[in-house]
Design an enzyme around this catalytic site. Sequence first.
Site, PDB file in Angstrom:
ATOM      1  N   GLU A  82       0.840  -1.100   0.000  1.00  0.00           N
ATOM      2  CA  GLU A  82       0.154   0.134  -0.068  1.00  0.00           C
ATOM      3  C   GLU A  82       0.885   1.343  -0.154  1.00  0.00           C
ATOM      4  OE1 GLU A  82      -3.085   0.347   2.935  1.00  0.00           O
ATOM      5  OE2 GLU A  82      -3.247  -1.765   3.038  1.00  0.00           O
ATOM      6  N   CYS A 114      -4.268  -5.171   2.299  1.00  0.00           N
ATOM      7  CA  CYS A 114      -3.009  -5.871   3.344  1.00  0.00           C
ATOM      8  C   CYS A 114      -3.054  -7.154   2.354  1.00  0.00           C
ATOM      9  CB  CYS A 114      -3.642  -5.982   4.588  1.00  0.00           C
ATOM     10  SG  CYS A 114      -3.524  -4.369   5.235  1.00  0.00           S
ATOM     11  N   HIS A 236      -4.425 -12.753   8.878  1.00  0.00           N
ATOM     12  CA  HIS A 236      -4.194 -11.363   8.664  1.00  0.00           C
ATOM     13  C   HIS A 236      -4.357 -10.825  10.231  1.00  0.00           C
ATOM     14  CE1 HIS A 236      -3.323  -7.458   7.562  1.00  0.00           C
ATOM     15  NE2 HIS A 236      -4.821  -6.891   7.712  1.00  0.00           N
TER      16      HIS A 236
END
Length: 350
Positions: A82, A114, A236
């Site tokens: 990102e 992500c 995550h």
Amino acid sequence: MEVGIVSYGAYVPRYRIKPEEIGKIWGVDGKSMGKGLFINQKSVPSPDEDVVTIATEAARFMMARVPEVDPKDIGAIYVGSESHPYAVKPTSTIVAEAIEATPAMTAADMEFACKAGTAGIQACMGLVGSGMVKYGVAIGADTSQGAPGDALEYSASAGGAAYLIGTEKIIAKINKTLSFTTDTPDFWRREGQPYPLHGGRFTGEPAYFRHITSAAKMMFDAMGTKPEDYTYAVFHQPNGKFPTRVAAQLGFAPEQIELGLLTPEIGNTYSGAVPLGLANVLDHAKPGDRIFVTSYGSGAGSDSFDITVTDAIEDYQRDNAPVLEKIMQDPVYLDYATYAKYKGKIVMSE
């Protein structure tokens, strides 16, 4: 044709800042904030570190562990992030040049919040499995952003990991991968904006939890497995709270996620989060270990992987590069002013 991980490398900056140091600037109980997020500290890139340097370091560690692999046999490199330093100029070509993989190859930068790093792994699997390339490199790395005083400032950190995907001397076979994707705008940053915006509590149930649990259950159904069939699980980790909760919801035990849960000590590395968690698991893995991996990217989607560690890991030259436990040793702690300077939140006037 079996496709999987041939090598990997990881890197996390040495600098750290604690939640209480951030909180005292904004009149917030930072220690309580950190406790609520399950974050003790987060990594901070030095002024001369960015996604290019982090990705390059991880890729060089990856290659050092497989000296028999000719970089010229790498046919694709994808860097997911990102926070690419250039809006128009790929990170991937710089990394490719640094590991001497150019010029007969394809390279591209990826962005899906992500999960851009795991999306790169999937792309490399397709190219390698089809025979179009011999090896592919997928990297997830970020120097993530959080606006001053925002909740993200307590978690947004820096780090990344690189994976060499191939068909020969596989140390971890990827048995299957699949994804669950919808248009769920829980987190975004427009071009030119320095910091992202987020939907607050909206980022939980309809975004993170829905996508991860859906992808995970799809994988269980596809493979005919259940949580107890896996040695390790990696999810995550925007904070330490979410992955702990989603693992419990799916039926995983705390010891299954312990090695892959790095956020409490390094913060949320965004695209680097799942690749780093998997790297730490592989640092300790043994033949026959089965690993369940599910990433998440805002916007929104999840990539799930079923991985089995092979006998080849016994001969893998892991010691040719530092493992994550070593990389994370001896952190240097910053005060908020130095942190703000390093992150470009304050700059000298000309």
